[in-house]
Design a protein around this motif. Sequence first.
Motif, mmCIF file in Angstrom:
data_model
loop_
_atom_site.group_PDB
_atom_site.id
_atom_site.type_symbol
_atom_site.label_atom_id
_atom_site.label_comp_id
_atom_site.label_asym_id
_atom_site.label_seq_id
_atom_site.Cartn_x
_atom_site.Cartn_y
_atom_site.Cartn_z
ATOM 1 N N ASN A 117 8.120 9.443 8.018
ATOM 2 C CA ASN A 117 9.457 10.008 8.224
ATOM 3 C C ASN A 117 9.551 10.487 9.669
ATOM 4 O OD1 ASN A 117 11.904 11.253 8.196
ATOM 5 N ND2 ASN A 117 11.455 12.647 6.506
ATOM 6 N N PRO A 118 10.044 9.617 10.565
ATOM 7 C CA PRO A 118 10.112 10.004 11.979
ATOM 8 C C PRO A 118 11.228 11.001 12.277
ATOM 9 C CG PRO A 118 11.040 7.825 11.678
ATOM 10 C CD PRO A 118 10.495 8.256 10.339
ATOM 11 N N PHE A 119 12.123 11.217 11.308
ATOM 12 C CA PHE A 119 13.264 12.104 11.519
ATOM 13 C C PHE A 119 13.223 13.252 10.513
ATOM 14 C CE2 PHE A 119 14.546 7.767 12.679
ATOM 15 C CZ PHE A 119 14.769 7.950 14.034
ATOM 16 N N VAL A 120 12.152 14.016 10.532
ATOM 17 C CA VAL A 120 11.983 15.132 9.599
ATOM 18 C C VAL A 120 13.194 16.048 9.692
ATOM 19 C CG1 VAL A 120 10.562 17.135 9.024
ATOM 20 C CG2 VAL A 120 9.470 14.987 9.707
ATOM 21 N N GLY A 121 13.737 16.398 8.535
ATOM 22 C CA GLY A 121 14.904 17.267 8.483
ATOM 23 C C GLY A 121 16.219 16.519 8.434
ATOM 24 N N GLU A 122 16.213 15.206 8.717
ATOM 25 C CA GLU A 122 17.434 14.398 8.691
ATOM 26 C C GLU A 122 17.604 13.765 7.308
ATOM 27 O OE1 GLU A 122 19.661 14.007 11.245
ATOM 28 O OE2 GLU A 122 18.447 15.479 12.335
ATOM 29 N N THR A 123 18.841 13.538 6.913
ATOM 30 C CA THR A 123 19.140 12.884 5.645
ATOM 31 C C THR A 123 18.867 11.394 5.772
ATOM 32 O OG1 THR A 123 20.851 14.515 5.213
ATOM 33 C CG2 THR A 123 20.962 12.486 3.933
ATOM 34 N N TYR A 124 18.318 10.815 4.716
ATOM 35 C CA TYR A 124 18.029 9.380 4.708
ATOM 36 C C TYR A 124 18.521 8.767 3.411
ATOM 37 C CZ TYR A 124 13.999 11.019 2.017
ATOM 38 O OH TYR A 124 13.200 11.627 1.102
ATOM 39 N N GLU A 125 18.613 7.440 3.417
ATOM 40 C CA GLU A 125 19.039 6.677 2.235
ATOM 41 C C GLU A 125 17.932 5.685 1.894
ATOM 42 O OE1 GLU A 125 22.615 3.605 0.914
ATOM 43 O OE2 GLU A 125 22.399 4.159 3.010
ATOM 44 N N ILE A 126 17.670 5.526 0.602
ATOM 45 C CA ILE A 126 16.678 4.559 0.151
ATOM 46 C C ILE A 126 17.396 3.452 -0.608
ATOM 47 C CG2 ILE A 126 14.694 4.181 -1.364
ATOM 48 C CD1 ILE A 126 13.876 7.091 -0.742
ATOM 49 N N VAL A 127 17.143 2.202 -0.203
ATOM 50 C CA VAL A 127 17.783 1.053 -0.837
ATOM 51 C C VAL A 127 16.702 0.042 -1.225
ATOM 52 C CG1 VAL A 127 19.416 -0.853 -0.558
ATOM 53 C CG2 VAL A 127 19.862 1.339 0.558
ATOM 54 N N THR A 161 11.840 17.586 4.784
ATOM 55 C CA THR A 161 10.967 18.331 5.692
ATOM 56 C C THR A 161 9.559 17.746 5.749
ATOM 57 O OG1 THR A 161 10.377 19.858 3.918
ATOM 58 C CG2 THR A 161 12.241 20.483 5.328
ATOM 59 N N SER A 162 9.314 16.711 4.966
ATOM 60 C CA SER A 162 7.987 16.094 4.930
ATOM 61 C C SER A 162 7.900 14.967 5.953
ATOM 62 C CB SER A 162 7.730 15.538 3.527
ATOM 63 O OG SER A 162 6.566 14.765 3.515
ATOM 64 N N GLY A 163 6.695 14.707 6.423
ATOM 65 C CA GLY A 163 6.462 13.602 7.353
ATOM 66 C C GLY A 163 6.260 12.273 6.655
ATOM 67 N N GLU A 164 6.400 12.273 5.324
ATOM 68 C CA GLU A 164 6.224 11.040 4.550
ATOM 69 C C GLU A 164 7.295 10.962 3.464
ATOM 70 O OE1 GLU A 164 2.881 10.357 1.561
ATOM 71 O OE2 GLU A 164 2.225 9.155 3.280
ATOM 72 N N ILE A 165 7.820 9.770 3.259
ATOM 73 C CA ILE A 165 8.811 9.520 2.217
ATOM 74 C C ILE A 165 8.180 8.609 1.176
ATOM 75 C CG2 ILE A 165 11.052 8.459 1.700
ATOM 76 C CD1 ILE A 165 11.806 9.100 4.656
ATOM 77 N N GLU A 166 8.339 8.960 -0.095
ATOM 78 C CA GLU A 166 7.789 8.143 -1.168
ATOM 79 C C GLU A 166 8.905 7.777 -2.144
ATOM 80 O OE1 GLU A 166 4.433 8.331 -4.706
ATOM 81 O OE2 GLU A 166 4.251 9.656 -2.994
ATOM 82 N N THR A 167 8.915 6.515 -2.562
ATOM 83 C CA THR A 167 9.895 6.047 -3.539
ATOM 84 C C THR A 167 9.201 5.097 -4.500
ATOM 85 O OG1 THR A 167 12.005 4.910 -3.873
ATOM 86 C CG2 THR A 167 10.681 4.165 -2.016
ATOM 87 N N THR A 168 9.660 5.105 -5.755
ATOM 88 C CA THR A 168 9.083 4.248 -6.786
ATOM 89 C C THR A 168 10.202 3.531 -7.524
ATOM 90 O OG1 THR A 168 7.211 5.746 -7.080
ATOM 91 C CG2 THR A 168 7.642 4.197 -8.872
ATOM 92 N N LEU A 169 10.019 2.243 -7.763
ATOM 93 C CA LEU A 169 10.932 1.453 -8.575
ATOM 94 C C LEU A 169 10.206 1.091 -9.857
ATOM 95 C CD1 LEU A 169 13.566 -0.201 -8.990
ATOM 96 C CD2 LEU A 169 12.385 -2.109 -7.878
ATOM 97 N N ASN A 170 10.768 1.497 -10.988
ATOM 98 C CA ASN A 170 10.230 1.143 -12.305
ATOM 99 C C ASN A 170 11.141 0.091 -12.915
ATOM 100 O OD1 ASN A 170 8.083 3.217 -12.655
ATOM 101 N ND2 ASN A 170 9.817 4.578 -12.346
ATOM 102 N N ILE A 171 10.562 -0.969 -13.459
ATOM 103 C CA ILE A 171 11.348 -2.022 -14.109
ATOM 104 C C ILE A 171 10.905 -2.103 -15.557
ATOM 105 C CG2 ILE A 171 12.011 -4.452 -14.094
ATOM 106 C CD1 ILE A 171 11.195 -4.488 -11.114
ATOM 107 N N ALA A 172 11.865 -1.965 -16.471
ATOM 108 C CA ALA A 172 11.576 -1.996 -17.904
ATOM 109 C C ALA A 172 11.989 -3.345 -18.483
ATOM 110 C CB ALA A 172 12.340 -0.875 -18.609
ATOM 111 N N ALA A 173 11.438 -3.673 -19.624
ATOM 112 C CA ALA A 173 11.821 -4.868 -20.394
ATOM 113 C C ALA A 173 11.908 -6.107 -19.508
ATOM 114 C CB ALA A 173 13.135 -4.623 -21.123
ATOM 115 N N ILE A 174 10.817 -6.477 -18.902
ATOM 116 C CA ILE A 174 10.795 -7.597 -17.955
ATOM 117 C C ILE A 174 11.000 -8.928 -18.665
ATOM 118 C CG2 ILE A 174 9.309 -8.893 -16.370
ATOM 119 C CD1 ILE A 174 8.127 -6.254 -15.523
ATOM 120 N N SER A 175 11.894 -9.732 -18.094
ATOM 121 C CA SER A 175 12.096 -11.112 -18.546
ATOM 122 C C SER A 175 11.809 -12.030 -17.365
ATOM 123 C CB SER A 175 13.535 -11.312 -19.026
ATOM 124 O OG SER A 175 14.423 -11.308 -17.914
ATOM 125 N N SER A 176 11.863 -13.320 -17.590
ATOM 126 C CA SER A 176 11.585 -14.267 -16.501
ATOM 127 C C SER A 176 12.618 -14.144 -15.382
ATOM 128 C CB SER A 176 11.517 -15.694 -17.028
ATOM 129 O OG SER A 176 12.709 -16.035 -17.682
#
Length: 187
Positions: A13-23, A62-77
Amino acid sequence: AVVSTQSTGKFPNPFVGETYEIVWSFKGTGDSIAKPMIGNGDVYKDGERIVDGTQEHDHETTSGEIETTLNIAAISSDAAGEYQCTVKWGTIFIKSSAATLTVRTISEPPKITNVAKGGEAKFTCKTTGDAKSTITFHNAAGDAEVGTVAQSDATNSGVVTTTGILTISNAQDANSLDYYSKATCGD
């Protein structure tokens, strides 16, 4: 069986204290471009949800690291493809490497088969995926592998279909069992 998976990304997180968006974005097998995942991580194709995703974010600015997790349920082809995460601060962004989800399925399970005593019973199982499978048949009562399986493989547009056929000749009362198939993917 319902199968799920999880992908986690950690970013500086190079911009500690700034708002960010996760896509998170998804590029399905055969798609030419990636599409942003909508809502909480869902993907729709022809009006039908093909990826049932949920996202978890560490929104601590306020952290120097951003963590995000994507969970996928009921996987199909349909969920097979590349998943990528982007963290944005206005026009500045960091992208993760793509995480590839490969889906391997039993596309045609064996069917109930009835034969007369002395007749021939054939059980067929087909799998699809990115690699050939080894198909075995088992006695449901004891999990013991039964018989010899004739196997063949075919590849079409990168998708490998493996067909396994168990033949029971001269069927007797002792062959009157509940059977199931098992597929092991890869070499």
